[in-house]
Design a protein around this motif. Structure first.
Motif, PDB file in Angstrom:
ATOM      1  N   HIS A  18       0.836  -1.189   0.000  1.00 15.90           N
ATOM      2  CA  HIS A  18       0.000   0.000   0.000  1.00 15.90           C
ATOM      3  C   HIS A  18       0.878   1.249   0.000  1.00 15.90           C
ATOM      4  CE1 HIS A  18      -3.429  -2.550   0.690  1.00 15.90           C
ATOM      5  NE2 HIS A  18      -2.954  -2.969   1.849  1.00 15.90           N
ATOM      6  N   ILE A  20      -0.134   4.225   0.746  1.00 18.38           N
ATOM      7  CA  ILE A  20      -0.528   4.981   1.929  1.00 18.38           C
ATOM      8  C   ILE A  20      -0.999   3.999   2.999  1.00 18.38           C
ATOM      9  CG2 ILE A  20      -2.038   6.768   2.858  1.00 18.38           C
ATOM     10  CD1 ILE A  20      -0.095   7.824   0.781  1.00 18.38           C
ATOM     11  N   GLY A  21      -0.476   4.151   4.207  1.00 17.92           N
ATOM     12  CA  GLY A  21      -0.886   3.295   5.303  1.00 17.92           C
ATOM     13  C   GLY A  21       0.027   2.096   5.495  1.00 17.92           C
ATOM     14  N   PHE A  22      -0.442   1.152   6.298  1.00 17.99           N
ATOM     15  CA  PHE A  22       0.359  -0.012   6.669  1.00 17.99           C
ATOM     16  C   PHE A  22       0.157  -1.180   5.715  1.00 17.99           C
ATOM     17  CE2 PHE A  22       0.432   1.928  10.975  1.00 17.99           C
ATOM     18  CZ  PHE A  22       1.797   1.830  11.229  1.00 17.99           C
ATOM     19  N   TYR A 115       5.213   1.195   6.297  1.00 18.20           N
ATOM     20  CA  TYR A 115       4.225   2.272   6.328  1.00 18.20           C
ATOM     21  C   TYR A 115       4.535   3.302   5.253  1.00 18.20           C
ATOM     22  CZ  TYR A 115       1.355   6.127   8.112  1.00 18.20           C
ATOM     23  OH  TYR A 115       0.445   7.149   8.237  1.00 18.20           O
ATOM     24  N   TYR A 117       3.240   7.117   3.345  1.00 12.76           N
ATOM     25  CA  TYR A 117       2.483   8.372   3.431  1.00 12.76           C
ATOM     26  C   TYR A 117       2.906   9.242   2.256  1.00 12.76           C
ATOM     27  CZ  TYR A 117       6.898  10.024   5.400  1.00 12.76           C
ATOM     28  OH  TYR A 117       8.232  10.323   5.589  1.00 12.76           O
ATOM     29  N   ASP A 140      -1.689  11.214  11.541  1.00 11.44           N
ATOM     30  CA  ASP A 140      -2.181  10.065  10.769  1.00 11.44           C
ATOM     31  C   ASP A 140      -1.504   8.774  11.199  1.00 11.44           C
ATOM     32  OD1 ASP A 140      -3.813  11.774   9.366  1.00 11.44           O
ATOM     33  OD2 ASP A 140      -2.516  11.884   7.594  1.00 11.44           O
ATOM     34  N   ARG A 144      -3.353   5.442  12.883  1.00  8.23           N
ATOM     35  CA  ARG A 144      -3.288   4.133  12.223  1.00  8.23           C
ATOM     36  C   ARG A 144      -2.600   3.085  13.089  1.00  8.23           C
ATOM     37  NH1 ARG A 144      -2.125   7.373   6.711  1.00  8.23           N
ATOM     38  NH2 ARG A 144      -4.255   7.340   5.892  1.00  8.23           N
ATOM     39  N   GLU A 148      -4.688  -0.172  13.696  1.00  4.12           N
ATOM     40  CA  GLU A 148      -4.315  -1.320  12.880  1.00  4.12           C
ATOM     41  C   GLU A 148      -3.254  -2.222  13.502  1.00  4.12           C
ATOM     42  OE1 GLU A 148      -3.609  -0.291   8.755  1.00  4.12           O
ATOM     43  OE2 GLU A 148      -4.839   1.513   8.983  1.00  4.12           O
TER      44      GLU A 148
END
Length: 354
Positions: A18, A20-22, A115, A117, A140, A144, A148
């Motif tokens: 991903h 963006i994110g984990f 991670y 961003y 953010d 998360r 998560e």
């Protein structure tokens, strides 16, 4: 390259990361000793920041030949969409995504996440009120992590450059992050400015490296709110001391060569350490430039041996919260019950004899 290793590399390359994110790189399985979270830096990527070139002619090659060639390849954009679409599996297997390919095997008891961003937009990154600011990215990340990264296992951060500032901001904002974070491995993170080189110069160095051009207008007009960055630094130092978070700060030993506007280290030695007492912070140099210090070509790479060594040592010494701790608790409970029963029996006997 053996057939099994070849197919393993293809599976790694096919993994969807991903942006963006984990993204979790390991399955849950028996991994109970807590998550290791990788956070990239300015204009980095949750995968590419941690990738290095592999010699396709061998299973475990040494580092690539030229740092200048690596600088060019790191920021090289595809000339067209068709070029990206036509990339072959052979080309992909020439890359080593070391957190996935090596670390999950060498520390099988850990869960490993990367991670991402939006670190591509530099404008507004170091201002106070901006949707793309360091503070927003810190918020953010904190949200998360709380949502998560499940359970209460201790958290380990491995952070490169700007990613370290964002992780520090997340920790200072979130009580959950503060309570769970037990180790942070900083790779070339700028923590502070000084009279020798203020925040403006340090940020400009990072931007020049990211944009590959010292004449970009955005660098000329880059606004840096030094007060915000200083506040993050000072507050974080207090948190580290109070929460007893272990810090391992890796400093770049080499400067960037062959790039206009950059001739020395991107992150100066005084800036790339928190300057805490030895029990809290260990400072060590990596024989690489600012960009290459996060990339490892094989298990024998000194960079990998240093970073993985820190993680392995901590995992060996870590007292974690998990199933393994319950038998000890049960033994203590049983012992307490037996003691209480024995005490009650003695009291009854005394009462009967009196």
């Amino acid at each position: 390259m053996t057939a099994s290793l070849h197919y393993q590399n293809l599976a790694i390359q096919d993994m969807h990361i991903h942006r963006i994110g984990f993204t979790e790189l390991t399955g849950t399985g028996n991994a109970r000793n807590g998550p290791i979270l990788f956070v990239h830096g300015l204009r980095g990527h949750p995968r590419h920041t941690w990738e290095d070139s592999r010699d396709v002619g061998s299973d475990d090659p040494g580092p690539a030949t030229s740092s200048k060639r690596k600088v060019i390849s790191y920021f090289k954009h595809k000339s067209s969409a068709s070029t990206a679409n036509n990339r072959t599996s052979k080309d992909s297997s020439a890359k080593v995504f070391w957190p996935n390919e090596y670390l999950i095997q060498d520390i099988p008891e850990a869960r490993i996440w990367t991670y991402g961003y939006n670190a591509d937009v530099i404008g507004g990154l170091f201002q106070a009120d901006n949707q793309n600011s360091v503070s927003q990215h810190g918020r953010d990340l904190a949200v998360r992590v709380e949502r998560e990264i499940e359970n209460e296992d201790p958290i380990i951060f491995v952070v490169h450059s700007l990613g370290g500032i964002i992780a520090k901001d997340a920790i200072r904002r979130s009580e959950t992050c503060r309570a769970r974070t037990k180790l942070i491995v900083f790779l070339g993170t700028p923590h502070r400015g000084s009279t020798y080189a203020g925040w403006g110069e340090i940020v400009s160095n990072l931007a020049r490296l990211a944009m590959q051009d010292s004449n970009k207008e955005i660098i000329k007009t880059l606004e840096v709110n030094s007060e915000i960055l200083d506040n993050i630094h000072e507050e974080f130092k207090t948190i580290v001391d109070r929460s007893r978070i272990k810090i391992h700060s890796f400093q770049e030993a080499r400067g960037i060569s062959g790039m206009k506007g950059l001739h020395n280290k991107v992150d100066y030695d005084f800036s790339s350490k928190l300057d805490l007492p030895r029990p809290l912070e260990t400072v060590e140099s990596i024989d690489a430039n600012h960009m290459q210090m996060a990339r490892c070509s094989d298990r024998a790479d000194p960079r990998y041996r240093a970073i993985a060594g820190v993680l392995k040592q901590f995992m060996r010494n870590m007292v974690f919260i998990g199933d393994e701790s319950r038998p000890q608790e049960m033994e203590l409970t049983a012992s307490s019950t037996e003691t209480q029963t024995a005490t009650t029996t003695v009291e009854v006997d005394r009462a009967s004899t009196s």
